[in-house]
Design a protein around this motif. Structure first.
Motif, PDB file in Angstrom:
ATOM      1  N   ASN A 151      29.600  45.158  46.018  1.00 30.21           N
ATOM      2  CA  ASN A 151      29.766  46.414  46.738  1.00 30.21           C
ATOM      3  C   ASN A 151      30.551  47.432  45.894  1.00 30.21           C
ATOM      4  O   ASN A 151      31.713  47.211  45.575  1.00 30.21           O
ATOM      5  CB  ASN A 151      30.509  46.094  48.041  1.00 30.21           C
ATOM      6  CG  ASN A 151      30.808  47.326  48.849  1.00 30.21           C
ATOM      7  OD1 ASN A 151      30.388  48.430  48.490  1.00 30.21           O
ATOM      8  ND2 ASN A 151      31.526  47.140  49.935  1.00 30.21           N
ATOM      9  N   ALA A 154      34.481  49.167  46.833  1.00 31.46           N
ATOM     10  CA  ALA A 154      35.802  48.602  46.500  1.00 31.46           C
ATOM     11  C   ALA A 154      36.202  49.049  45.090  1.00 31.46           C
ATOM     12  O   ALA A 154      37.379  49.330  44.817  1.00 31.46           O
ATOM     13  CB  ALA A 154      35.763  47.085  46.593  1.00 31.46           C
ATOM     14  N   GLN A 167      42.733  44.902  36.341  1.00 34.72           N
ATOM     15  CA  GLN A 167      43.105  44.946  37.760  1.00 34.72           C
ATOM     16  C   GLN A 167      41.865  44.853  38.636  1.00 34.72           C
ATOM     17  O   GLN A 167      41.860  44.156  39.648  1.00 34.72           O
ATOM     18  CB  GLN A 167      43.889  46.234  38.069  1.00 34.72           C
ATOM     19  CG  GLN A 167      45.316  46.195  37.539  1.00 34.72           C
ATOM     20  CD  GLN A 167      46.017  47.530  37.647  1.00 34.72           C
ATOM     21  OE1 GLN A 167      45.400  48.591  37.576  1.00 34.72           O
ATOM     22  NE2 GLN A 167      47.334  47.494  37.799  1.00 34.72           N
ATOM     23  N   LYS A 170      40.660  41.256  38.609  1.00 38.98           N
ATOM     24  CA  LYS A 170      41.520  40.349  39.393  1.00 38.98           C
ATOM     25  C   LYS A 170      41.387  40.582  40.901  1.00 38.98           C
ATOM     26  O   LYS A 170      41.360  39.632  41.671  1.00 38.98           O
ATOM     27  CB  LYS A 170      42.983  40.496  38.972  1.00 38.98           C
ATOM     28  CG  LYS A 170      43.877  39.565  39.812  1.00 38.98           C
ATOM     29  CD  LYS A 170      45.309  39.640  39.437  1.00 38.98           C
ATOM     30  CE  LYS A 170      46.209  39.084  40.525  1.00 38.98           C
ATOM     31  NZ  LYS A 170      46.063  37.685  40.813  1.00 38.98           N
ATOM     32  N   TYR A 171      41.337  41.843  41.306  1.00 32.99           N
ATOM     33  CA  TYR A 171      41.396  42.129  42.742  1.00 32.99           C
ATOM     34  C   TYR A 171      40.046  42.339  43.431  1.00 32.99           C
ATOM     35  O   TYR A 171      39.977  42.277  44.649  1.00 32.99           O
ATOM     36  CB  TYR A 171      42.295  43.348  42.996  1.00 32.99           C
ATOM     37  CG  TYR A 171      43.739  43.013  42.768  1.00 32.99           C
ATOM     38  CD1 TYR A 171      44.477  42.370  43.756  1.00 32.99           C
ATOM     39  CD2 TYR A 171      44.343  43.264  41.556  1.00 32.99           C
ATOM     40  CE1 TYR A 171      45.793  42.014  43.535  1.00 32.99           C
ATOM     41  CE2 TYR A 171      45.664  42.917  41.317  1.00 32.99           C
ATOM     42  CZ  TYR A 171      46.387  42.289  42.315  1.00 32.99           C
ATOM     43  OH  TYR A 171      47.684  41.920  42.096  1.00 32.99           O
ATOM     44  N   VAL A 172      38.994  42.595  42.656  1.00 30.20           N
ATOM     45  CA  VAL A 172      37.691  42.785  43.305  1.00 30.20           C
ATOM     46  C   VAL A 172      36.655  41.778  42.779  1.00 30.20           C
ATOM     47  O   VAL A 172      36.131  40.962  43.543  1.00 30.20           O
ATOM     48  CB  VAL A 172      37.157  44.232  43.122  1.00 30.20           C
ATOM     49  CG1 VAL A 172      35.828  44.401  43.852  1.00 30.20           C
ATOM     50  CG2 VAL A 172      38.159  45.259  43.625  1.00 30.20           C
ATOM     51  N   PRO A 175      37.599  37.690  43.202  1.00 36.10           N
ATOM     52  CA  PRO A 175      37.637  37.224  44.597  1.00 36.10           C
ATOM     53  C   PRO A 175      36.290  37.360  45.304  1.00 36.10           C
ATOM     54  O   PRO A 175      35.860  36.430  45.989  1.00 36.10           O
ATOM     55  CB  PRO A 175      38.679  38.130  45.267  1.00 36.10           C
ATOM     56  CG  PRO A 175      39.410  38.800  44.186  1.00 36.10           C
ATOM     57  CD  PRO A 175      38.581  38.745  42.950  1.00 36.10           C
ATOM     58  N   GLU A 176      35.595  38.497  45.109  1.00 31.26           N
ATOM     59  CA  GLU A 176      34.319  38.688  45.798  1.00 31.26           C
ATOM     60  C   GLU A 176      33.263  37.697  45.315  1.00 31.26           C
ATOM     61  O   GLU A 176      32.371  37.310  46.066  1.00 31.26           O
ATOM     62  CB  GLU A 176      33.803  40.122  45.606  1.00 31.26           C
ATOM     63  CG  GLU A 176      34.551  41.172  46.410  1.00 31.26           C
ATOM     64  CD  GLU A 176      34.389  41.053  47.918  1.00 31.26           C
ATOM     65  OE1 GLU A 176      34.804  40.026  48.489  1.00 31.26           O
ATOM     66  OE2 GLU A 176      33.881  41.999  48.527  1.00 31.26           O
ATOM     67  N   PRO A 179      32.957  32.628  46.158  1.00 35.16           N
ATOM     68  CA  PRO A 179      32.081  31.649  46.814  1.00 35.16           C
ATOM     69  C   PRO A 179      30.844  31.328  45.976  1.00 35.16           C
ATOM     70  O   PRO A 179      30.420  30.177  45.906  1.00 35.16           O
ATOM     71  CB  PRO A 179      31.657  32.339  48.112  1.00 35.16           C
ATOM     72  CG  PRO A 179      32.495  33.535  48.260  1.00 35.16           C
ATOM     73  CD  PRO A 179      33.064  33.867  46.927  1.00 35.16           C
TER      74      PRO A 179
END
Lengths: 250, 239
Positions: A151, A154, A167, A170-172, A175-176, A179
């Motif tokens: 997406n 973000a 950054q 690490k943050y988008v 984590p996204e 899975p």
């Protein structure tokens, strides 16, 4: 439209017939030489359990090769995919890493194994490296497509704030993608078990090495036990990994 | 005091004029809403203001200064239409993204936020009634809860100007009003300036000082929100 489809089918059939004639492919030889097949099948079915201890160690070696090879390959594929993703990397860097990943992916593991046996010698090291190289390509390609399809809003938020690439990763990105990444790792693990079982045929360690040895010395009964072991571990790994992946999705 | 000014913004994408000579001024502490039919160029204008798109011609001035630089970016908050939250992170980590530019880079990469930032985040969780969801993954939240997380994230950034693109689009009127009430309360408390895009004329009228009507890439009308009735507003922007 229907006519065009008919031509496509007709061309395909002609290509198959032409290629078969060119290669001298004759499926009837299976029936003509059925006596040979019958003898080999008979010998294979007389499974010789005297090599059970060797099978056990070969299975362990194959699983170890697959685990180490796929883990190294998967770990390397993450930075490779981050550098190959167009939304995360400068244009030229992304082109370079996309090319590297594509080249690694296009060479089959067996070919890597043949080359690596010549370089590092017989044994599991060649097999582990062969799996790792192929996995970097396979997983790298899958992962950069995942990263690119995330997406964009973000990322917009991060860009507006003036965040750095690290950054954003690490943050988008990570984590996204987590899975999908765990899923991919489990798939690669079961895939690598199947591949490691074959790599031994060219001397790169694992269960295939013994199969080749016994087939060459016409010990079909002993080879049969190793083939049966391959069947069990590949089906077992496939089942286990799909169970785990399902569990992660739900 | 003028906090933001756009002068003669034009944007041409693939040979099509998307923005045509748009000029607007926003005073500190104001809440302005941009309204207009679909395809009028509202979101594009917002993306140009945010620096996501570069205008073909025209100038942007922030806080009396020039252009959008790194320091100015630190104090501009953005809530996109689909909120831009990270679904696989929990509520707290999503909110902490807002503080990325307030801490040294190495701290943000290691996820080591100073205690005062953590305290501020906890306070925002309290104010926005999200404390009980602190450790829940965003993907498991309802629409309204996600809006509150997006507000908390932008507030932790300590912005002076917030741009929000149809942030209540997916909510019904009651839920939209709840979210807007929270945002307005924080706006007053933190002396924020808001540039918003809304489709709902009730929300636009209720929560804006000024409404800009955009049609076909142009800024057609500037209206004081309390000087127009709802029906006239609808007539203007549906024209």
């Amino acid at each position: 439209m229907k006519d065009r489809l008919r031509y496509v089918w007709l061309s395909l059939i002609l290509i198959i017939i032409g290629s078969s004639i060119h290669l001298g492919f004759n499926p009837l030889s299976l029936i003509d030489d059925s006596n040979n097949g019958y003898i080999i099948m008979q010998e294979l079915l007389a499974i010789d359990f005297s090599v059970a201890d060797k099978v056990f160690y070969a299975v362990i070696e194959t699983l170890e090769m697959a685990t180490i090879g796929s883990s190294i390959g998967f770990a390397l594929s993450i930075p490779a995919a981050l550098l190959a993703a167009r939304n995360l990397s400068p244009f030229f860097i992304s082109i370079i890493f996309r090319s590297i990943v594509s080249i690694l992916w296009s060479i089959p593991p067996l070919l890597y194994a043949i080359l690596l046996v010549a370089i590092v010698g017989l044994g599991p090291t060649a097999g582990i490296l062969a799996i790792a190289l192929f996995v970097v390509g396979l997983s790298g390609k899958y992962l950069y497509e995942i990263y690119e399809s995330q997406n964009p809003s973000a990322y917009d938020v991060m860009n507006v704030m003036g965040s750095t690439r690290l950054q954003k990763v690490k943050y988008v990105t990570l984590p996204e993608a987590s899975p999908y990444m765990s899923n991919q790792y489990l798939f690669l693990l079961s895939y690598s078990v199947r591949e490691s079982a074959i790599l031994g045929l060219v001397g790169a360690g694992g269960i295939g090495f013994y199969i080749m040895q016994y087939l060459e010395s016409l010990n079909y009964g002993k080879a049969a036990l190793f083939i049966l072991a391959i069947l069990i571990i590949t089906i077992g790994m496939d089942y286990l990994s799909s169970k785990l992946r399902n569990k992660m999705v739900h | 005091m003028i906090i933001f000014k756009a002068e003669n913004l034009c944007l041409n994408l693939n040979g099509k004029d998307i923005l045509k000579n748009v000029s607007l001024t926003v005073e500190k502490g104001n809440a302005i809403t941009i309204m207009g039919p679909n395809g009028a160029g509202k979101t594009t204008l917002m993306r140009v203001i945010l620096g996501i798109l570069k205008p073909t011609t025209g100038k942007l001035y922030f806080f009396g200064g020039n252009g959008l630089n790194k320091e100015i970016k630190k104090v501009i908050g953005y809530i996109p239409q689909n909120l831009g939250l990270v679904n696989e992170l929990n509520v707290m980590n999503n909110i902490l993204i807002g503080a990325l530019r307030r801490v040294p880079r190495w701290r943000s990469i290691l996820g080591l936020y100073p205690n005062d930032i953590i305290d501020e985040a906890n306070e925002l969780l309290d104010v926005l009634k999200l404390s009980h969801l602190k450790n829940s993954k965003v993907k498991n939240l309802s629409g309204g809860e996600k809006q509150r997380v997006a507000i908390a994230r932008v507030l932790l950034q300590k912005p002076l100007l917030i741009l929000a693109d149809e942030m209540t689009a997916s909510l019904d009127l009651k839920a939209s009003r709840e979210i807007m009430d929270i945002l307005m309360e924080m706006k007053d408390k933190m002396n924020l300036t808001l540039i918003m895009i809304h489709h709902n004329p009730d929300i636009a009228k209720m929560y804006s000082d000024t409404i800009f009507i955009m049609v076909d890439g142009r800024l057609e009308k500037v209206i004081e929100a309390n000087a127009i009735d709802r029906d006239e507003l609808v007539r203007l922007y549906e024209r």
